[in-house]
Design a protein around this motif. Structure first.
Motif, PDB file in Angstrom:
ATOM      1  N   ASP A   1       0.817  -1.219   0.000  1.00  0.00           N
ATOM      2  CA  ASP A   1       0.000   0.000   0.000  1.00  0.00           C
ATOM      3  C   ASP A   1       0.848   1.265   0.000  1.00  0.00           C
ATOM      4  O   ASP A   1       0.329   2.355   0.143  1.00  0.00           O
ATOM      5  CB  ASP A   1      -0.974   0.003   1.184  1.00  0.00           C
ATOM      6  CG  ASP A   1      -0.276   0.183   2.524  1.00  0.00           C
ATOM      7  OD1 ASP A   1       0.964   0.010   2.571  1.00  0.00           O
ATOM      8  OD2 ASP A   1      -0.956   0.483   3.524  1.00  0.00           O
TER       9      ASP A   1
ATOM     10  N   THR B   1       0.921  -1.717  -6.301  1.00  0.00           N
ATOM     11  CA  THR B   1       0.300  -1.088  -5.137  1.00  0.00           C
ATOM     12  C   THR B   1      -1.211  -1.204  -5.261  1.00  0.00           C
ATOM     13  O   THR B   1      -1.761  -1.231  -6.366  1.00  0.00           O
ATOM     14  CB  THR B   1       0.690   0.400  -5.014  1.00  0.00           C
ATOM     15  OG1 THR B   1       0.379   1.061  -6.245  1.00  0.00           O
ATOM     16  CG2 THR B   1       2.170   0.553  -4.731  1.00  0.00           C
ATOM     17  N   VAL B   2      -1.892  -1.249  -4.134  1.00  0.00           N
ATOM     18  CA  VAL B   2      -3.343  -1.439  -4.124  1.00  0.00           C
ATOM     19  C   VAL B   2      -4.069  -0.261  -4.770  1.00  0.00           C
ATOM     20  O   VAL B   2      -5.162  -0.409  -5.334  1.00  0.00           O
ATOM     21  CB  VAL B   2      -3.841  -1.682  -2.677  1.00  0.00           C
ATOM     22  CG1 VAL B   2      -3.735  -0.421  -1.830  1.00  0.00           C
ATOM     23  CG2 VAL B   2      -5.255  -2.242  -2.668  1.00  0.00           C
ATOM     24  N   GLN B   3      -3.456   0.931  -4.733  1.00  0.00           N
ATOM     25  CA  GLN B   3      -4.099   2.123  -5.289  1.00  0.00           C
ATOM     26  C   GLN B   3      -4.362   1.997  -6.793  1.00  0.00           C
ATOM     27  O   GLN B   3      -5.326   2.574  -7.311  1.00  0.00           O
ATOM     28  CB  GLN B   3      -3.235   3.368  -5.013  1.00  0.00           C
ATOM     29  CG  GLN B   3      -3.203   3.798  -3.554  1.00  0.00           C
ATOM     30  CD  GLN B   3      -2.189   3.024  -2.726  1.00  0.00           C
ATOM     31  OE1 GLN B   3      -1.569   2.089  -3.211  1.00  0.00           O
ATOM     32  NE2 GLN B   3      -2.044   3.405  -1.463  1.00  0.00           N
TER      33      GLN B   3
ATOM     34  N   SER C   1      -0.951  -9.846   0.172  1.00  0.00           N
ATOM     35  CA  SER C   1      -0.996  -8.435   0.545  1.00  0.00           C
ATOM     36  C   SER C   1      -0.049  -8.123   1.688  1.00  0.00           C
ATOM     37  O   SER C   1      -0.085  -8.774   2.737  1.00  0.00           O
ATOM     38  CB  SER C   1      -2.421  -8.038   0.950  1.00  0.00           C
ATOM     39  OG  SER C   1      -3.267  -8.026  -0.172  1.00  0.00           O
TER      40      SER C   1
ATOM     41  N   SER D   1      -5.214   0.064   3.899  1.00  0.00           N
ATOM     42  CA  SER D   1      -6.029   0.265   2.703  1.00  0.00           C
ATOM     43  C   SER D   1      -6.453  -1.036   2.048  1.00  0.00           C
ATOM     44  O   SER D   1      -7.282  -1.031   1.152  1.00  0.00           O
ATOM     45  CB  SER D   1      -5.246   1.117   1.696  1.00  0.00           C
ATOM     46  OG  SER D   1      -3.989   0.523   1.441  1.00  0.00           O
ATOM     47  N   GLN D   2      -5.903  -2.159   2.489  1.00  0.00           N
ATOM     48  CA  GLN D   2      -6.206  -3.416   1.820  1.00  0.00           C
ATOM     49  C   GLN D   2      -7.386  -4.164   2.445  1.00  0.00           C
ATOM     50  O   GLN D   2      -7.706  -5.285   2.041  1.00  0.00           O
ATOM     51  CB  GLN D   2      -4.958  -4.296   1.803  1.00  0.00           C
ATOM     52  CG  GLN D   2      -3.771  -3.566   1.198  1.00  0.00           C
ATOM     53  CD  GLN D   2      -2.840  -4.478   0.464  1.00  0.00           C
ATOM     54  OE1 GLN D   2      -3.255  -5.389  -0.215  1.00  0.00           O
ATOM     55  NE2 GLN D   2      -1.550  -4.220   0.578  1.00  0.00           N
TER      56      GLN D   2
END
Length: 566
Positions: A323, A372-374, A393, A399-400
Motif C-alpha cells: 500500500d 500497489t493497491v491504489q 498483501s 487500505s487493503q
C-alpha cells in the motif's frame, strides 16, 4: 549443566541417532585420500537405486557434476551445488534414444529413500589439516557442519566456533564447504545455525520443534529443538529444497537461510491457501501476524517458491500487493533478484492497472506481479476471473481491508459515493485467493483474509535476539495557553456573528481550531520536542557510545510530522 566439547559432540550424536541418523566414526571411514569429503559409495548407491539403467560412465559423470566443482570461487561453487541439491538438473543420456533424466541428488518427495549419516572427527587435508567436530551427510554429501565450543571456559564462546568455520575452515578446507548448506555452532546452551557466508549476527536459534508450540524454547532446551526441529530428516530435506535463498545477482556473498518463524509460516500459509482456494474454498488464504523482526519479505519469497514449484497449484499467477510505493520498491527489488529461486523469469513491477490487465490476458498461468493497491481503483473492469491467481498483501491492516461504501456530503458536489481500494481489488480478481501479512491484525483483516494462520510476536522476536528490546520513556511536553490570545479569539467570533455570520459556520470554525491537532502542532511546541530529542540522543551517545539503537517518531498527522522533520 556445562559440557566439554567432547561431551557436547557425544550428546549431539546421541540426539541425532534418535532421529534416525547412522553414526560413523571419522577415523573408521574408508577413503582413498584424506582430501576426499564425499562418501562416494553412498552417492553412487542412491543414484543407482533411483535411476536403474544408468551406465557406469553416466554414473561417473553425474557424480563428477558435484565433485569437480572448483573451490577457487567458493561462493559461486556453493551456489551452484546448493541449486543442484534443491532443484537437480537435466541430464542428457549417452544413448540419444533414451529420454533425458531429471537428476536429483536428494529425494525430496520420499525422504526415507535417502541415507542420513553423521561423521565425527574426520581428518580433512586441504591447504591445512582440519578436523571438524561433526558432519551431517545426506546420500554421501556433507550438507551440515557442526562446530562445538565448551561453556566451561569463560574466554571461549560460540563466536570462536563461528570464526573456526567461516575463517579457518573456509581458508583451509574449502572442499568441504563447497557442499555446505548451513553450519551449526553450539556450546550446549547457545545453539545457532547460519551459512558459511553469513555474518555472526545472522546465526539464529531454531527454537520450536513443530511450529505449533505457544512458547519458544530457550537455553539448553534449544539443543533439542534444533535436532528434533531443524535437523529432523523431513524438515532438513524441505529446508534444502525450498528454504535456502541465493539472490540471482549479489555484490556481496549473500546466502539466506530461513529462520524457524519463516519456515513454519510459509508452510502453514501454503497449506491454508490450498484448503481455501477457489472455486471450492472461500478464497480466504489466511492472515499472517508477523511483528517487526519476522523477516516478512523473505517469508513471502519462500511462500512464493512453494506455490510456484508445487504440483498442487500447477503454476499459479501470484500478485504481490503493497500500500506504499517504498514497500513496493523494496519487494520488487527482492523478488526480481530471485527469479531462479522462485522458478519464473516473469517477475514484473506493474506500472498501472492497464499494464496488469494486458499481462494477465496474455497468460493462463505463471508470473509474479508486484503492484500497489491504489492502482486497482483506476477503472472497474474485471482483470481476470481465473481461479489460479493468489494475491499476497503486505501491510494488510490499512487500505487493503477497506471494502465498505463511503458516502461524503459536500456543499458544492453534493453526495458522492466511493469504495475503498480493497473493494476495487476484489472486484477486479473475483476468483483469486487472498493472503494477508500484517503486524497489526484487526477484525477487518480477518474478515477479508481469513483467520490468523501463524504469528510471530514482538516478544518472541526480542527473545530470539532478532529485535532489540523496545524502551519506552515517558516525556511530558507542557502546553501553555495564553489567556489574552483566547480572549482575542472569543472577540473575533462575537464580531463575526454581529456582522452576519451564521451560527453553523461559527460553530464549525470553532471546532476546527479547537482540535487537539492544532494544539499539538503548535510550532513552538514542536521546536521544544525536537530540541529535547536531540539533547536526549546526545546524552545517550555520551554515556554509551557503543550502543546501537533505533528510534521511531510517531506524530498526530503528516503536517506535524513534516514540521518535526524541518
Amino acid at each position: 549443566m556445562k559440557y566439554t566439547e567432547s561431551q557436547l559432540e557425544q550428546a549431539f550424536i546421541s540426539l541425532l541417532e534418535t532421529e534416525g541418523y547412522i553414526y560413523i566414526d571419522g577415523k573408521q571411514l574408508q577413503r582413498s585420500l584424506n582430501q576426499e569429503v564425499l562418501i562416494k559409495e553412498d552417492l553412487r548407491a542412491f543414484l543407482q537405486d533411483r535411476y536403474e539403467d544408468l551406465e557406469e560412465i553416466e554414473l561417473e559423470s553425474i557424480t563428477n557434476e558435484l565433485a569437480f566443482q572448483s573451490t577457487s570461487n567458493l561462493y559461486e561453487s556453493n551456489k551452484y551445488i546448493c541449486k543442484l541439491l534443491a532443484d537437480g538438473f537435466i541430464f542428457k543420456r549417452n544413448n540419444p534414444q533414451k529420454k533425458d533424466l531429471h537428476i536429483r541428488y536428494i529425494d525430496c518427495d520420499s525422504v526415507a529413500n535417502n541415507t542420513f549419516k553423521i561423521v565425527n572427527q574426520l581428518e580433512i587435508q586441504g591447504s591445512e589439516l582440519r578436523i571438524p567436530d561433526l558432519i551431517l551427510y545426506i546420500n554421501g554429501i556433507p550438507v551440515v557442519v557442526f562446530e562445538f565450543k565448551t561453556a566451561i571456559e569463560e574466554e571461549i564462546t560460540i563466536h570462536d566456533a563461528y570464526k573456526q568455520l567461516t575463517t579457518r575452515y573456509k581458508r583451509g578446507i574449502p572442499e568441504l564447504l563447497k557442499y555446505n548448506v548451513f553450519c551449526v555452532i553450539s556450546d550446549g546452551v547457545n545453539n545457532k545455525a547460519g551459512t558459511v557466508f553469513s555474518p555472526y549476527e545472522f546465526y539464529y536459534g531454531w527454537n520450536k520443534i513443530t511450529g505449533a508450540e505457544k512458547k519458544a524454547l530457550t537455553g539448553i532446551e534449544t539443543t533439542t529443538s534444533l535436532v528434533q526441529g531443524m535437523l529432523n530428516q523431513t524438515l532438513l530435506v524441505d529446508i534444502i529444497h525450498h528454504f535456502v535463498l541465493f539472490p540471482d545477482n549479489s555484490k556481496r556473498e549473500d546466502k539466506i537461510l530461513c529462520r524457524y518463524p519463516q519456515y513454519y509460516a510459509a508452510n502453514k500459509l501454503y497449506q491454508n491457501i490450498k484448503a481455501h482456494r477457489k472455486p471450492i474454498g472461500d478464497g480466504k488464504g489466511g492472515t499472517y501476524f508477523g511483528a517487526t523482526g519476522c523477516g516478512k519479505s523473505f517469508t513471502m519469497l519462500y511462500l512464493t517458491r512453494l506455490l510456484m514449484r508445487s504440483t498442487d497449484f500447477a503454476s499459479p499467477t501470484i500478485i504481490i500487493i503493497s500500500d506504499r510505493t517504498d514497500l513496493d520498491d523494496q519487494l520488487s527489488k527482492d523478488f526480481t533478484n530471485a527469479k531462479k529461486f522462485i522458478g519464473d523469469e516473469n517477475i514484473i513491477n506493474i506500472e498501472s492497472r492497464a499494464d496488469l490487465r494486458s499481462r494477465l490476458r496474455g497468460i493462463e498461468s505463471g508470473g509474479v506481479y508486484l503492484t500497489t493497491v491504489q492502482k486497482f481503483a483506476e477503472d472497474a473492469e474485471i482483470l481476470s476471473d481465473r481461479t489460479n491467481i493468489i494475491c499476497i498483501s503486505d501491510e494488510a491492516h490499512r487500505s487493503q481491508v477497506n471494502l465498505d461504501l463511503k458516502v461524503k456530503i459536500d456543499e458544492e458536489k453534493g453526495v458522492t459515493k466511493s469504495y475503498g481500494f480493497a473493494k476495487y481489488l476484489h472486484d477486479s480478481l473475483p476468483n483469486a485467493t487472498y493472503v494477508g501479512f500484517t503486524g497489526t491484525p484487526i477484525d477487518k483483516t480477518l474478515e477479508v483474509f481469513g483467520d490468523v494462520v501463524d504469528q510471530y510476536t514482538m516478544f518472541e522476536s526480542v527473545n530470539d535476539e532478532i529485535t532489540v528490546r523496545l524502551v519506552y520513556e515517558g516525556r511530558a511536553a507542557k502546553v501553555n495557553l495564553d489567556y489574552n490570545k483566547v480572549q482575542e479569539i472569543e472577540n473575533y467570533y462575537e464580531n463575526a456573528v454581529a456582522e452576519g455570520a451564521s451560527e453553523y459556520h461559527v460553530e464549525a470554525s470553532q471546532k476546527a481550531i479547537a482540535k487537539m491537532e492544532v494544539v499539538l502542532g503548535d510550532t513552538d511546541r514542536i521546536k521544544a520536542i525536537a530540541q529535547d530529542f536531540i539533547n536526549h540522543y546526545e546524552k545517550r551517545i555520551a554515556e554509551k557510545a557503543t550502543v546501537a539503537g533505533k528510534v521511531m517518531f510517531v506524530c498526530a498527522s503528516r503536517t506535524i510530522a513534516y514540521k518535526l522533520y524541518q
